[in-house]
Design a protein around this motif. Structure first.
Motif, PDB file in Angstrom:
ATOM      1  N   LYS A   1      22.358 -77.112   4.375  1.00  0.00           N
ATOM      2  CA  LYS A   1      21.188 -76.603   4.312  1.00  0.00           C
ATOM      3  C   LYS A   1      21.005 -75.303   5.466  1.00  0.00           C
ATOM      4  O   LYS A   1      20.173 -74.546   5.363  1.00  0.00           O
ATOM      5  CB  LYS A   1      20.117 -77.366   4.961  1.00  0.00           C
ATOM      6  CG  LYS A   1      19.677 -78.471   3.878  1.00  0.00           C
ATOM      7  CD  LYS A   1      18.799 -79.684   4.362  1.00  0.00           C
ATOM      8  CE  LYS A   1      18.540 -80.910   3.276  1.00  0.00           C
ATOM      9  NZ  LYS A   1      17.712 -81.688   3.674  1.00  0.00           N
TER      10      LYS A   1
ATOM     11  N   GLU B   1      22.359 -71.722   6.635  1.00  0.00           N
ATOM     12  CA  GLU B   1      22.809 -70.549   6.065  1.00  0.00           C
ATOM     13  C   GLU B   1      22.507 -70.157   4.455  1.00  0.00           C
ATOM     14  O   GLU B   1      23.313 -70.130   3.568  1.00  0.00           O
ATOM     15  CB  GLU B   1      24.121 -70.061   6.210  1.00  0.00           C
ATOM     16  CG  GLU B   1      24.765 -70.305   7.536  1.00  0.00           C
ATOM     17  CD  GLU B   1      25.598 -69.503   8.033  1.00  0.00           C
ATOM     18  OE1 GLU B   1      26.268 -68.475   7.420  1.00  0.00           O
ATOM     19  OE2 GLU B   1      26.192 -69.805   9.198  1.00  0.00           O
ATOM     20  N   ASN B   2      21.214 -70.227   3.896  1.00  0.00           N
ATOM     21  CA  ASN B   2      20.500 -70.056   2.852  1.00  0.00           C
ATOM     22  C   ASN B   2      20.981 -70.907   1.927  1.00  0.00           C
ATOM     23  O   ASN B   2      21.136 -71.068   0.790  1.00  0.00           O
ATOM     24  CB  ASN B   2      21.082 -68.763   2.199  1.00  0.00           C
ATOM     25  CG  ASN B   2      20.273 -67.603   2.859  1.00  0.00           C
ATOM     26  OD1 ASN B   2      19.270 -67.735   3.179  1.00  0.00           O
ATOM     27  ND2 ASN B   2      20.987 -66.425   2.796  1.00  0.00           N
TER      28      ASN B   2
ATOM     29  N   GLN C   1      19.474 -73.819   0.611  1.00  0.00           N
ATOM     30  CA  GLN C   1      18.624 -74.130  -0.385  1.00  0.00           C
ATOM     31  C   GLN C   1      18.674 -73.135  -1.582  1.00  0.00           C
ATOM     32  O   GLN C   1      18.917 -73.550  -2.640  1.00  0.00           O
ATOM     33  CB  GLN C   1      17.005 -74.136   0.148  1.00  0.00           C
ATOM     34  CG  GLN C   1      16.157 -74.740  -0.806  1.00  0.00           C
ATOM     35  CD  GLN C   1      16.212 -76.089  -1.521  1.00  0.00           C
ATOM     36  OE1 GLN C   1      16.532 -76.940  -0.608  1.00  0.00           O
ATOM     37  NE2 GLN C   1      16.222 -76.090  -2.588  1.00  0.00           N
ATOM     38  N   LYS C   2      18.907 -72.006  -1.237  1.00  0.00           N
ATOM     39  CA  LYS C   2      19.055 -70.914  -2.460  1.00  0.00           C
ATOM     40  C   LYS C   2      20.613 -71.172  -3.123  1.00  0.00           C
ATOM     41  O   LYS C   2      20.528 -71.139  -4.356  1.00  0.00           O
ATOM     42  CB  LYS C   2      19.204 -69.622  -1.756  1.00  0.00           C
ATOM     43  CG  LYS C   2      19.097 -68.395  -2.885  1.00  0.00           C
ATOM     44  CD  LYS C   2      18.724 -66.968  -2.139  1.00  0.00           C
ATOM     45  CE  LYS C   2      18.514 -66.122  -2.969  1.00  0.00           C
ATOM     46  NZ  LYS C   2      18.223 -64.734  -2.409  1.00  0.00           N
ATOM     47  N   ARG C   3      21.631 -71.381  -2.186  1.00  0.00           N
ATOM     48  CA  ARG C   3      22.621 -71.742  -2.987  1.00  0.00           C
ATOM     49  C   ARG C   3      22.679 -72.920  -3.845  1.00  0.00           C
ATOM     50  O   ARG C   3      23.185 -73.138  -4.735  1.00  0.00           O
ATOM     51  CB  ARG C   3      24.043 -71.848  -1.844  1.00  0.00           C
ATOM     52  CG  ARG C   3      24.411 -70.726  -1.277  1.00  0.00           C
ATOM     53  CD  ARG C   3      25.634 -70.997  -0.323  1.00  0.00           C
ATOM     54  NE  ARG C   3      25.806 -72.183   0.507  1.00  0.00           N
ATOM     55  CZ  ARG C   3      25.396 -72.330   1.490  1.00  0.00           C
ATOM     56  NH1 ARG C   3      24.495 -71.486   1.930  1.00  0.00           N
ATOM     57  NH2 ARG C   3      25.745 -73.634   2.184  1.00  0.00           N
ATOM     58  N   TRP C   4      21.983 -73.984  -3.347  1.00  0.00           N
ATOM     59  CA  TRP C   4      21.923 -75.335  -4.004  1.00  0.00           C
ATOM     60  C   TRP C   4      21.329 -75.127  -5.246  1.00  0.00           C
ATOM     61  O   TRP C   4      21.606 -75.795  -6.135  1.00  0.00           O
ATOM     62  CB  TRP C   4      21.041 -76.306  -3.148  1.00  0.00           C
ATOM     63  CG  TRP C   4      20.695 -77.573  -3.758  1.00  0.00           C
ATOM     64  CD1 TRP C   4      21.511 -78.664  -3.487  1.00  0.00           C
ATOM     65  CD2 TRP C   4      19.834 -78.051  -4.876  1.00  0.00           C
ATOM     66  NE1 TRP C   4      21.176 -79.911  -4.510  1.00  0.00           N
ATOM     67  CE2 TRP C   4      20.108 -79.349  -5.105  1.00  0.00           C
ATOM     68  CE3 TRP C   4      18.659 -77.244  -5.157  1.00  0.00           C
ATOM     69  CZ2 TRP C   4      19.176 -79.966  -5.921  1.00  0.00           C
ATOM     70  CZ3 TRP C   4      17.802 -77.910  -6.338  1.00  0.00           C
ATOM     71  CH2 TRP C   4      18.063 -79.217  -6.502  1.00  0.00           C
ATOM     72  N   SER C   5      19.964 -74.154  -5.132  1.00  0.00           N
ATOM     73  CA  SER C   5      19.523 -74.050  -6.425  1.00  0.00           C
ATOM     74  C   SER C   5      20.488 -73.368  -7.506  1.00  0.00           C
ATOM     75  O   SER C   5      20.237 -73.863  -8.965  1.00  0.00           O
ATOM     76  CB  SER C   5      18.289 -73.086  -6.162  1.00  0.00           C
ATOM     77  OG  SER C   5      17.371 -72.832  -7.318  1.00  0.00           O
ATOM     78  N   HIS C   6      21.181 -72.427  -7.198  1.00  0.00           N
ATOM     79  CA  HIS C   6      22.114 -71.601  -8.147  1.00  0.00           C
ATOM     80  C   HIS C   6      23.120 -72.925  -8.557  1.00  0.00           C
ATOM     81  O   HIS C   6      23.684 -72.856  -9.842  1.00  0.00           O
ATOM     82  CB  HIS C   6      22.799 -70.573  -7.349  1.00  0.00           C
ATOM     83  CG  HIS C   6      22.010 -69.351  -7.185  1.00  0.00           C
ATOM     84  ND1 HIS C   6      21.541 -68.464  -8.255  1.00  0.00           N
ATOM     85  CD2 HIS C   6      21.502 -69.024  -6.249  1.00  0.00           C
ATOM     86  CE1 HIS C   6      20.576 -67.788  -7.724  1.00  0.00           C
ATOM     87  NE2 HIS C   6      20.772 -67.559  -6.454  1.00  0.00           N
TER      88      HIS C   6
ATOM     89  N   LYS D   1      21.481 -75.103 -11.276  1.00  0.00           N
ATOM     90  CA  LYS D   1      21.451 -74.454 -12.474  1.00  0.00           C
ATOM     91  C   LYS D   1      22.770 -74.473 -13.342  1.00  0.00           C
ATOM     92  O   LYS D   1      22.821 -74.668 -14.457  1.00  0.00           O
ATOM     93  CB  LYS D   1      20.704 -73.181 -12.323  1.00  0.00           C
ATOM     94  CG  LYS D   1      19.214 -73.521 -11.925  1.00  0.00           C
ATOM     95  CD  LYS D   1      18.649 -71.974 -11.950  1.00  0.00           C
ATOM     96  CE  LYS D   1      17.219 -72.256 -11.075  1.00  0.00           C
ATOM     97  NZ  LYS D   1      16.692 -71.051 -10.807  1.00  0.00           N
TER      98      LYS D   1
ATOM     99  N   TYR E   1      29.002 -69.285  -5.410  1.00  0.00           N
ATOM    100  CA  TYR E   1      27.865 -69.804  -4.437  1.00  0.00           C
ATOM    101  C   TYR E   1      28.605 -70.855  -3.408  1.00  0.00           C
ATOM    102  O   TYR E   1      27.503 -71.144  -2.659  1.00  0.00           O
ATOM    103  CB  TYR E   1      26.570 -70.198  -5.538  1.00  0.00           C
ATOM    104  CG  TYR E   1      26.074 -69.480  -6.235  1.00  0.00           C
ATOM    105  CD1 TYR E   1      25.153 -68.491  -5.742  1.00  0.00           C
ATOM    106  CD2 TYR E   1      26.519 -69.353  -7.539  1.00  0.00           C
ATOM    107  CE1 TYR E   1      24.677 -67.564  -6.611  1.00  0.00           C
ATOM    108  CE2 TYR E   1      25.811 -68.431  -8.281  1.00  0.00           C
ATOM    109  CZ  TYR E   1      25.043 -67.456  -7.913  1.00  0.00           C
ATOM    110  OH  TYR E   1      24.485 -66.527  -8.582  1.00  0.00           O
TER     111      TYR E   1
END
Length: 92
Positions: A11, A13-14, A16-21, A24, A57
Motif C-alpha cells: 500500500k 508508494e501509490n 492502490q493505484k498499482r493494485w488497480s492496474h 485490470k 506496474y
C-alpha cells in the motif's frame, strides 16, 4: 497451460493505484477467483504478454507476484475450505 496467479501489492508508494492496474491486466487474461487471486488457461504467448504488461506496474522492492503453472487444470486438485464463490450469482 493452466495457471494460478497470486499477488500482494504494497500500500506504500501509490500501491492502490498499482493494485488497480494490476487487477485490470490480470482480469484481461485470467478469471478472478478471490481477492488477489486469478486462474485460468493461458497460452505461452499470452503469458509473455501478461508478464510484460504487469512488469510496468510491479515494484520489485515492494510487491510480490507468484505464478503456479500446470499443464492442464485436470492436473491441479483444487479444494475449497469455507465459502465457495458462486460465479453464476450475477445471472438473473
Amino acid at each position: 497451460m493452466y495457471v494460478v496467479l497470486v499477488y500482494d501489492i504494497s500500500k506504500d508508494e501509490n500501491g492502490q493505484k498499482r493494485w488497480s492496474h494490476i487487477f485490470k491486466i490480470c482480469k484481461k487474461y485470467l478469471s478472478h477467483i478471490q481477492n488477489s487471486v486469478f486462474e485460468g488457461e493461458i497460452s505461452k504467448v499470452q503469458l509473455v504478454k501478461l508478464q510484460q504488461e504487469l512488469k510496468v506496474y510491479i515494484d520489485s522492492n515492494l510487491d510480490s507476484v507468484i505464478l503456479f503453472k500446470s499443464r492442464q487444470q485436470k492436473w491441479l486438485d483444487k479444494e475449497f475450505w469455507g465459502k465457495e464463490d458462486d460465479k453464476t450469482s450475477f445471472i438473473l
